[in-house]
Design a protein around this motif. Structure first.
Motif, PDB file in Angstrom:
ATOM      1  N   GLN A 277      -3.393  11.813   0.167  1.00  0.00           N
ATOM      2  CA  GLN A 277      -4.092  10.949   0.824  1.00  0.00           C
ATOM      3  C   GLN A 277      -3.589   9.826   1.266  1.00  0.00           C
ATOM      4  OE1 GLN A 277      -6.360  12.821   3.472  1.00  0.00           O
ATOM      5  NE2 GLN A 277      -6.615  10.719   3.930  1.00  0.00           N
ATOM      6  N   HIS A 278      -3.243   8.725   0.615  1.00  0.00           N
ATOM      7  CA  HIS A 278      -3.345   8.113   0.892  1.00  0.00           C
ATOM      8  C   HIS A 278      -1.930   7.285   1.179  1.00  0.00           C
ATOM      9  CE1 HIS A 278      -2.316   3.866  -2.238  1.00  0.00           C
ATOM     10  NE2 HIS A 278      -2.175   2.788  -0.464  1.00  0.00           N
ATOM     11  N   LEU A 279      -0.922   8.574   1.137  1.00  0.00           N
ATOM     12  CA  LEU A 279       0.581   8.357   1.922  1.00  0.00           C
ATOM     13  C   LEU A 279      -0.265   8.536   3.644  1.00  0.00           C
ATOM     14  CD1 LEU A 279       2.662  10.706   0.133  1.00  0.00           C
ATOM     15  CD2 LEU A 279       3.294   7.884   1.057  1.00  0.00           C
ATOM     16  N   LEU A 280      -1.093   9.495   3.546  1.00  0.00           N
ATOM     17  CA  LEU A 280      -1.416   9.158   5.211  1.00  0.00           C
ATOM     18  C   LEU A 280      -2.154   8.699   6.175  1.00  0.00           C
ATOM     19  CD1 LEU A 280      -2.954  13.204   4.806  1.00  0.00           C
ATOM     20  CD2 LEU A 280      -0.856  12.287   6.312  1.00  0.00           C
ATOM     21  N   ASP A 281      -2.608   7.944   4.676  1.00  0.00           N
ATOM     22  CA  ASP A 281      -3.253   6.411   5.452  1.00  0.00           C
ATOM     23  C   ASP A 281      -2.702   5.582   6.104  1.00  0.00           C
ATOM     24  OD1 ASP A 281      -6.047   7.917   4.960  1.00  0.00           O
ATOM     25  OD2 ASP A 281      -6.380   7.004   3.108  1.00  0.00           O
ATOM     26  N   VAL A 282      -1.423   5.422   5.492  1.00  0.00           N
ATOM     27  CA  VAL A 282      -0.356   4.175   6.077  1.00  0.00           C
ATOM     28  C   VAL A 282       0.319   4.771   6.801  1.00  0.00           C
ATOM     29  CG1 VAL A 282       0.932   4.716   3.825  1.00  0.00           C
ATOM     30  CG2 VAL A 282       0.634   2.089   4.736  1.00  0.00           C
ATOM     31  N   LEU A 283       0.966   6.032   6.885  1.00  0.00           N
ATOM     32  CA  LEU A 283       2.407   6.128   7.386  1.00  0.00           C
ATOM     33  C   LEU A 283       1.109   6.368   9.065  1.00  0.00           C
ATOM     34  CD1 LEU A 283       3.869   9.369   5.524  1.00  0.00           C
ATOM     35  CD2 LEU A 283       4.066   7.181   6.244  1.00  0.00           C
ATOM     36  N   ALA A 284       2.450   6.018  10.258  1.00  0.00           N
ATOM     37  CA  ALA A 284       1.768   5.930  11.630  1.00  0.00           C
ATOM     38  C   ALA A 284       1.573   7.256  12.256  1.00  0.00           C
ATOM     39  CB  ALA A 284       2.294   5.757  12.554  1.00  0.00           C
ATOM     40  N   PRO A 285       1.188   8.197  12.546  1.00  0.00           N
ATOM     41  CA  PRO A 285       0.998   9.908  13.202  1.00  0.00           C
ATOM     42  C   PRO A 285       1.809  10.868  13.415  1.00  0.00           C
ATOM     43  CG  PRO A 285      -1.164   8.642  13.630  1.00  0.00           C
ATOM     44  CD  PRO A 285      -0.305   7.485  13.790  1.00  0.00           C
ATOM     45  N   GLN A 286       3.078   9.500  14.194  1.00  0.00           N
ATOM     46  CA  GLN A 286       3.874  10.064  14.648  1.00  0.00           C
ATOM     47  C   GLN A 286       5.258   9.103  13.497  1.00  0.00           C
ATOM     48  OE1 GLN A 286       4.170  12.575  16.151  1.00  0.00           O
ATOM     49  NE2 GLN A 286       2.531  12.749  16.159  1.00  0.00           N
ATOM     50  N   VAL A 287       4.978   8.803  12.870  1.00  0.00           N
ATOM     51  CA  VAL A 287       6.601   8.187  11.824  1.00  0.00           C
ATOM     52  C   VAL A 287       7.424   9.074  11.595  1.00  0.00           C
ATOM     53  CG1 VAL A 287       4.987   9.558   9.820  1.00  0.00           C
ATOM     54  CG2 VAL A 287       6.732   7.167   9.553  1.00  0.00           C
ATOM     55  N   VAL A 288       8.201   8.924  11.586  1.00  0.00           N
ATOM     56  CA  VAL A 288       9.532   9.580  12.068  1.00  0.00           C
ATOM     57  C   VAL A 288      10.490   9.492  10.785  1.00  0.00           C
ATOM     58  CG1 VAL A 288      11.555   9.812  13.066  1.00  0.00           C
ATOM     59  CG2 VAL A 288       9.676   9.638  14.215  1.00  0.00           C
ATOM     60  N   LEU A 289      11.172  10.262   9.578  1.00  0.00           N
ATOM     61  CA  LEU A 289      12.079   9.684   8.605  1.00  0.00           C
ATOM     62  C   LEU A 289      13.141  10.574   9.040  1.00  0.00           C
ATOM     63  CD1 LEU A 289      12.429   9.949   5.625  1.00  0.00           C
ATOM     64  CD2 LEU A 289      11.753  12.005   5.256  1.00  0.00           C
ATOM     65  N   LEU A 290      14.384   9.290   8.825  1.00  0.00           N
ATOM     66  CA  LEU A 290      15.744   9.709   8.608  1.00  0.00           C
ATOM     67  C   LEU A 290      16.245   9.622   7.593  1.00  0.00           C
ATOM     68  CD1 LEU A 290      16.761   7.917  11.799  1.00  0.00           C
ATOM     69  CD2 LEU A 290      15.978  10.217  11.631  1.00  0.00           C
TER      70      LEU A 290
ATOM     71  N   SER B  28       1.139  -1.115  -0.161  1.00  0.00           N
ATOM     72  CA  SER B  28      -0.419   0.303  -0.229  1.00  0.00           C
ATOM     73  C   SER B  28       0.908   1.408   0.172  1.00  0.00           C
ATOM     74  CB  SER B  28      -0.797  -0.451   1.259  1.00  0.00           C
ATOM     75  OG  SER B  28      -1.696   1.470   1.442  1.00  0.00           O
ATOM     76  N   PHE B  29       1.870   1.026   1.008  1.00  0.00           N
ATOM     77  CA  PHE B  29       3.115   2.239   0.794  1.00  0.00           C
ATOM     78  C   PHE B  29       3.630   1.996  -0.850  1.00  0.00           C
ATOM     79  CE2 PHE B  29       6.983   3.992   2.529  1.00  0.00           C
ATOM     80  CZ  PHE B  29       6.628   5.292   2.563  1.00  0.00           C
ATOM     81  N   ARG B  30       4.139   1.369  -0.938  1.00  0.00           N
ATOM     82  CA  ARG B  30       4.834   1.404  -2.406  1.00  0.00           C
ATOM     83  C   ARG B  30       3.416   1.959  -3.786  1.00  0.00           C
ATOM     84  NH1 ARG B  30       4.900  -0.751  -7.581  1.00  0.00           N
ATOM     85  NH2 ARG B  30       3.131  -1.733  -6.815  1.00  0.00           N
ATOM     86  N   ARG B  31       2.833   1.478  -2.951  1.00  0.00           N
ATOM     87  CA  ARG B  31       1.249   2.290  -4.438  1.00  0.00           C
ATOM     88  C   ARG B  31       0.989   3.720  -3.606  1.00  0.00           C
ATOM     89  NH1 ARG B  31      -1.748  -2.419  -2.981  1.00  0.00           N
ATOM     90  NH2 ARG B  31      -2.535  -1.205  -1.416  1.00  0.00           N
ATOM     91  N   ALA B  32       1.436   4.101  -2.969  1.00  0.00           N
ATOM     92  CA  ALA B  32       1.285   5.766  -2.093  1.00  0.00           C
ATOM     93  C   ALA B  32       2.615   6.667  -3.037  1.00  0.00           C
ATOM     94  CB  ALA B  32       1.284   5.944  -1.215  1.00  0.00           C
ATOM     95  N   LEU B  33       3.096   5.914  -2.784  1.00  0.00           N
ATOM     96  CA  LEU B  33       4.778   6.638  -3.757  1.00  0.00           C
ATOM     97  C   LEU B  33       5.248   6.779  -5.298  1.00  0.00           C
ATOM     98  CD1 LEU B  33       7.701   4.845  -1.139  1.00  0.00           C
ATOM     99  CD2 LEU B  33       6.891   7.343  -0.764  1.00  0.00           C
ATOM    100  N   ASN B  34       4.174   5.311  -5.279  1.00  0.00           N
ATOM    101  CA  ASN B  34       4.580   5.339  -7.081  1.00  0.00           C
ATOM    102  C   ASN B  34       3.287   6.686  -7.524  1.00  0.00           C
ATOM    103  OD1 ASN B  34       6.440   3.686  -7.141  1.00  0.00           O
ATOM    104  ND2 ASN B  34       5.211   2.648  -7.387  1.00  0.00           N
ATOM    105  N   THR B  35       2.468   6.802  -6.610  1.00  0.00           N
ATOM    106  CA  THR B  35       1.127   7.708  -7.301  1.00  0.00           C
ATOM    107  C   THR B  35       1.290   8.980  -7.001  1.00  0.00           C
ATOM    108  OG1 THR B  35      -0.595   7.542  -4.918  1.00  0.00           O
ATOM    109  CG2 THR B  35      -0.390   5.741  -7.769  1.00  0.00           C
ATOM    110  N   GLY B  36       1.965   9.520  -5.686  1.00  0.00           N
ATOM    111  CA  GLY B  36       2.060  10.564  -5.856  1.00  0.00           C
ATOM    112  C   GLY B  36       0.757  10.959  -4.786  1.00  0.00           C
ATOM    113  N   ASP B  37      -0.337   9.922  -4.191  1.00  0.00           N
ATOM    114  CA  ASP B  37      -1.692  10.247  -3.859  1.00  0.00           C
ATOM    115  C   ASP B  37      -0.946  10.887  -2.260  1.00  0.00           C
ATOM    116  OD1 ASP B  37      -4.007  10.603  -2.131  1.00  0.00           O
ATOM    117  OD2 ASP B  37      -4.729   8.809  -3.190  1.00  0.00           O
TER     118      ASP B  37
END
Length: 139
Positions: free
Chosen positions: A33-46, A22-31
């Protein structure tokens, strides 16, 4: 089921695969809302650009901030950005490709059926070994 290395509820292998896809599809489409749906609210990116490639200088915390960071970064990219599944250190990950060439590797931490951690390596020096597999042998 193996306990996750960080706090949170362990996720079955099949559920992890579904979340990663699901995350891969969200990345590839750039959607967004789809990214927000699959990410945890307090996700961390390094991220790590090795001083050569652009990367966040500090951790990016929170789903909305990460979506803005990703959307802003992809808006500046000329070409096609895609993600191909792989495994890094036993964890789900993606080869991030720009026009077919490896741009970086993004490893994921799945927790409570959402993406809770993103580790994006863009440093060319750290990506040189990606063209080959390292065989594991018993001694």
């Amino acid at each position: 089921m193996v306990s996750p290395p960080f706090p949170g509820q362990a996720v079955s292998a099949s559920r992890t695969r579904a979340v990663v896809e699901s995350f891969r599809r969200a990345l590839n489409t750039g959607d967004p809302q789809h990214l927000l749906d699959v990410l945890a609210p307090q996700v961390v990116l390094l991220s790590d650009g090795g001083g050569v490639k652009r990367a966040a200088l500090h951790p990016v915390v929170g789903a909305r901030k990460i979506v803005r960071f990703y959307s802003g970064g992809t808006a500046k990219v000329e070409g096609r950005l895609t993600s191909d599944p792989t495994v890094v250190n036993g964890n789900p990950a993606f080869f991030m490709r720009l026009n077919g060439e490896i741009e970086g590797v993004m490893a994921l931490r799945v927790e409570d059926a959402r993406i809770a951690g993103l580790y994006f390596v863009r440093s060319p020096e750290k990506l040189t070994h990606l063209g080959s597999e390292t065989p594991l042998t018993l001694r």
